[in-house]
Design an enzyme around this catalytic site. Structure first.
Site, PDB file in Angstrom:
ATOM      1  N   TYR A   1       2.578  -5.021 -11.374  1.00  0.00           N
ATOM      2  CA  TYR A   1       2.089  -4.722 -10.024  1.00  0.00           C
ATOM      3  C   TYR A   1       1.307  -5.913  -9.489  1.00  0.00           C
ATOM      4  O   TYR A   1       0.772  -6.713 -10.255  1.00  0.00           O
ATOM      5  CB  TYR A   1       1.237  -3.446 -10.035  1.00  0.00           C
TER       6      TYR A   1
ATOM      7  N   GLY B   1       6.093   2.568  -5.471  1.00  0.00           N
ATOM      8  CA  GLY B   1       5.564   1.956  -4.251  1.00  0.00           C
ATOM      9  C   GLY B   1       5.415   2.949  -3.117  1.00  0.00           C
ATOM     10  O   GLY B   1       4.654   2.732  -2.178  1.00  0.00           O
TER      11      GLY B   1
ATOM     12  N   HIS C   1       9.988   1.776  -4.304  1.00  0.00           N
ATOM     13  CA  HIS C   1      10.700   0.518  -4.041  1.00  0.00           C
ATOM     14  C   HIS C   1      12.189   0.710  -4.374  1.00  0.00           C
ATOM     15  O   HIS C   1      12.511   1.370  -5.373  1.00  0.00           O
ATOM     16  CB  HIS C   1      10.096  -0.575  -4.917  1.00  0.00           C
TER      17      HIS C   1
HETATM   18  C1  LCV Z   1      16.988   2.636  -5.735  1.00  0.00           C
HETATM   19  C2  LCV Z   1      17.207   4.901  -6.077  1.00  0.00           C
HETATM   20  C3  LCV Z   1      15.822   5.020  -6.354  1.00  0.00           C
HETATM   21  C4  LCV Z   1      15.032   3.833  -6.287  1.00  0.00           C
HETATM   22  N1  LCV Z   1      15.661   2.671  -5.993  1.00  0.00           N
HETATM   23  O1  LCV Z   1      18.194  11.988  -7.423  1.00  0.00           O
HETATM   24  O2  LCV Z   1       5.767   0.980  -8.286  1.00  0.00           O
HETATM   25  S1  LCV Z   1       6.682   0.092  -8.997  1.00  0.00           S
HETATM   26  O3  LCV Z   1       6.080  -1.163  -9.378  1.00  0.00           O
HETATM   27  O4  LCV Z   1       7.368   0.774 -10.074  1.00  0.00           O
HETATM   28  C5  LCV Z   1       7.942  -0.290  -7.836  1.00  0.00           C
HETATM   29  C6  LCV Z   1       8.782  -1.424  -8.349  1.00  0.00           C
HETATM   30  C7  LCV Z   1       8.708   0.933  -7.542  1.00  0.00           C
HETATM   31  O5  LCV Z   1       8.402   1.643  -6.607  1.00  0.00           O
HETATM   32  O6  LCV Z   1       9.820   1.179  -8.348  1.00  0.00           O
HETATM   33  C8  LCV Z   1      10.556   2.409  -8.066  1.00  0.00           C
HETATM   34  C9  LCV Z   1       9.806   3.540  -8.759  1.00  0.00           C
HETATM   35  N2  LCV Z   1      10.582   4.802  -8.522  1.00  0.00           N
HETATM   36  C10 LCV Z   1      10.972   5.599  -9.508  1.00  0.00           C
HETATM   37  O7  LCV Z   1      10.763   5.365 -10.709  1.00  0.00           O
HETATM   38  C11 LCV Z   1      11.764   6.848  -9.090  1.00  0.00           C
HETATM   39  C12 LCV Z   1      13.238   6.613  -9.453  1.00  0.00           C
HETATM   40  N3  LCV Z   1      14.054   7.744  -9.007  1.00  0.00           N
HETATM   41  C13 LCV Z   1      14.031   8.934  -9.697  1.00  0.00           C
HETATM   42  O8  LCV Z   1      13.324   9.127 -10.692  1.00  0.00           O
HETATM   43  C14 LCV Z   1      14.909  10.005  -9.132  1.00  0.00           C
HETATM   44  O9  LCV Z   1      15.859   9.404  -8.271  1.00  0.00           O
HETATM   45  C15 LCV Z   1      14.094  11.046  -8.331  1.00  0.00           C
HETATM   46  C16 LCV Z   1      13.221  11.876  -9.308  1.00  0.00           C
HETATM   47  C17 LCV Z   1      13.227  10.344  -7.278  1.00  0.00           C
HETATM   48  C18 LCV Z   1      15.096  11.984  -7.608  1.00  0.00           C
HETATM   49  O10 LCV Z   1      15.989  12.485  -8.562  1.00  0.00           O
HETATM   50  P1  LCV Z   1      17.339  13.170  -8.066  1.00  0.00           P
HETATM   51  O11 LCV Z   1      18.021  13.692  -9.265  1.00  0.00           O
HETATM   52  O12 LCV Z   1      17.048  14.075  -6.926  1.00  0.00           O
HETATM   53  P2  LCV Z   1      18.983  10.826  -8.221  1.00  0.00           P
HETATM   54  O13 LCV Z   1      18.163  10.280  -9.314  1.00  0.00           O
HETATM   55  O14 LCV Z   1      20.353  11.299  -8.506  1.00  0.00           O
HETATM   56  O15 LCV Z   1      19.050   9.679  -7.094  1.00  0.00           O
HETATM   57  C19 LCV Z   1      19.919   9.811  -5.982  1.00  0.00           C
HETATM   58  C20 LCV Z   1      20.372   8.409  -5.642  1.00  0.00           C
HETATM   59  O16 LCV Z   1      19.230   7.633  -5.223  1.00  0.00           O
HETATM   60  C21 LCV Z   1      19.118   6.478  -6.021  1.00  0.00           C
HETATM   61  C22 LCV Z   1      19.777   6.829  -7.336  1.00  0.00           C
HETATM   62  O17 LCV Z   1      20.173   5.654  -8.001  1.00  0.00           O
HETATM   63  C23 LCV Z   1      20.941   7.675  -6.865  1.00  0.00           C
HETATM   64  O18 LCV Z   1      21.917   6.772  -6.364  1.00  0.00           O
HETATM   65  P3  LCV Z   1      23.479   7.011  -6.765  1.00  0.00           P
HETATM   66  O19 LCV Z   1      23.829   8.337  -6.133  1.00  0.00           O
HETATM   67  O20 LCV Z   1      24.180   5.837  -6.157  1.00  0.00           O
HETATM   68  O21 LCV Z   1      23.526   7.047  -8.277  1.00  0.00           O
HETATM   69  N4  LCV Z   1      17.706   6.141  -6.213  1.00  0.00           N
HETATM   70  C24 LCV Z   1      16.726   6.987  -6.539  1.00  0.00           C
HETATM   71  N5  LCV Z   1      15.559   6.327  -6.645  1.00  0.00           N
HETATM   72  N6  LCV Z   1      13.726   3.839  -6.498  1.00  0.00           N
HETATM   73  N7  LCV Z   1      17.789   3.725  -5.763  1.00  0.00           N
END
Ligand code: LCV
Length: 259
Positions: free
Chosen positions: A138, A108, A64
């Site tokens: 959830y 999600g 999400h």
């Molecule tokens: C917005 C993002 C996101 C993101 N949203 O790259 O299932 S529930 O109930 O939890 C539901 C509510 C849900 O699905 O929630 C989201 C759950 N997702 C996560 O917890 C994953 C969050 N993301 C990460 O842990 C990392 O981004 C991963 C491991 C996926 C990739 O890491 P990596 O180092 O390759 P970055 O973290 O640097 O992310 C690159 C850009 O994508 C945005 C993040 O904020 C960053 O933006 P900026 O460059 O503007 O800082 N991003 C990543 N995930 N879910 N934005």
């Protein structure tokens, strides 16, 4: 700039989620383009569809789009939430959808992947269900999707730890259908889709809908529904829910206080 790439060939439709800057976070915009593509596939009488990210990605979907989650006091995963709309669109699409998965699948994104009908991944793929990490309650439909697809002890472990499980464990549990190497996964998936496309589309679409209806057939009394909604409200009204959002936005670890 389009957030998805699409193609239709030999009655097989392909949707490539291509918002790599945000790791295919399931934003309203990205979801909108996916659902428009599915609608077009429906009009084109596509007989199988493939949902994927570009070859070689490290993240299939980051789940999400957290920046679009509402502040506390509003159900973050209500009926019209884009993620819920996407899961229903996949489940109600008349032809089978194959998820071709490389990289990490988060939150999600896992529900979107397991809402697909067949899952084929590379060995490096992982699956993490993350509401607990964010402090999100959830929703009923999401929990049911997980309960239908994942053995309860494993669903609990994934929900309570919010840690990724590897493709090998997902395969052993029957959550995914196949693991294929990066070099063979594309040919394998399109071969599966071509096989499906030679069969009766009417028979397949009716069986897919029968399976969806029976899988969601549960006796949910008004008391049960209201009790669950009341419990969820405790969470999305809480300090911890807001703390989870703030921590994500501020790129820091959340400090949950249980209130
Ligand atoms: C917005 C993002 C996101 C993101 N949203 O790259 O299932 S529930 O109930 O939890 C539901 C509510 C849900 O699905 O929630 C989201 C759950 N997702 C996560 O917890 C994953 C969050 N993301 C990460 O842990 C990392 O981004 C991963 C491991 C996926 C990739 O890491 P990596 O180092 O390759 P970055 O973290 O640097 O992310 C690159 C850009 O994508 C945005 C993040 O904020 C960053 O933006 P900026 O460059 O503007 O800082 N991003 C990543 N995930 N879910 N934005």
């Amino acid at each position: 700039m389009s957030l998805v790439l699409t193609e239709t060939k030999d009655a097989i439709g392909t949707i490539v989620m291509n918002h790599l800057q945000k790791r295919n976070a399931l934003s309203e915009a990205l979801i909108g383009e996916i659902t428009v593509a599915l609608e077009r596939f429906r009009e084109e009488n596509v007989r199988a569809a493939i949902l994927r990210a570009p070859a070689g990605v490290k993240v299939w979907s980051a789940g999400h789009d957290v920046s679009e989650l509402p502040d506390r006091g509003r159900d973050p995963l209500g009926w019209s939430d884009p993620l819920r709309v996407l899961v229903r669109s996949i489940q109600e699409f008349p032809a089978p959808i194959i998820a071709l998965i490389e990289g990490g699948v988060w939150g999600g994104g896992c529900e979107v992947a397991i809402a697909c009908d067949v899952l084929v991944t590379t060995p490096e793929a992982t699956f993490a269900i993350t509401p607990a990490k964010l402090g999100v309650p959830y929703n009923l439909g999401g929990i049911l999707t997980l309960m239908n697809m994942i053995p309860l002890p494993v669903a609990k472990e994934m929900l309570f730890t919010a840690q990724p499980i590897p493709a090998s464990q997902a395969l052993n549990l029957g959550i995914i259908n196949y693991i294929k190497s990066a070099g063979e996964i594309e040919n394998f998936v399109y071969g599966l889709a071509a096989q499906i496309a030679t069969n009766s589309p009417l028979s397949i679409s009716v069986m897919k809908e029968e399976l969806r209806l029976l899988a969601s057939a549960r006796t949910v009394t008004p008391e049960l529904f209201e009790r669950i909604q009341g419990l969820r409200r405790i969470v999305y009204d809480s300090h911890d829910y807001q703390e989870g959002l703030d921590a994500f936005r501020e790129k820091r670890k959340p400090r949950f206080e249980g209130r």
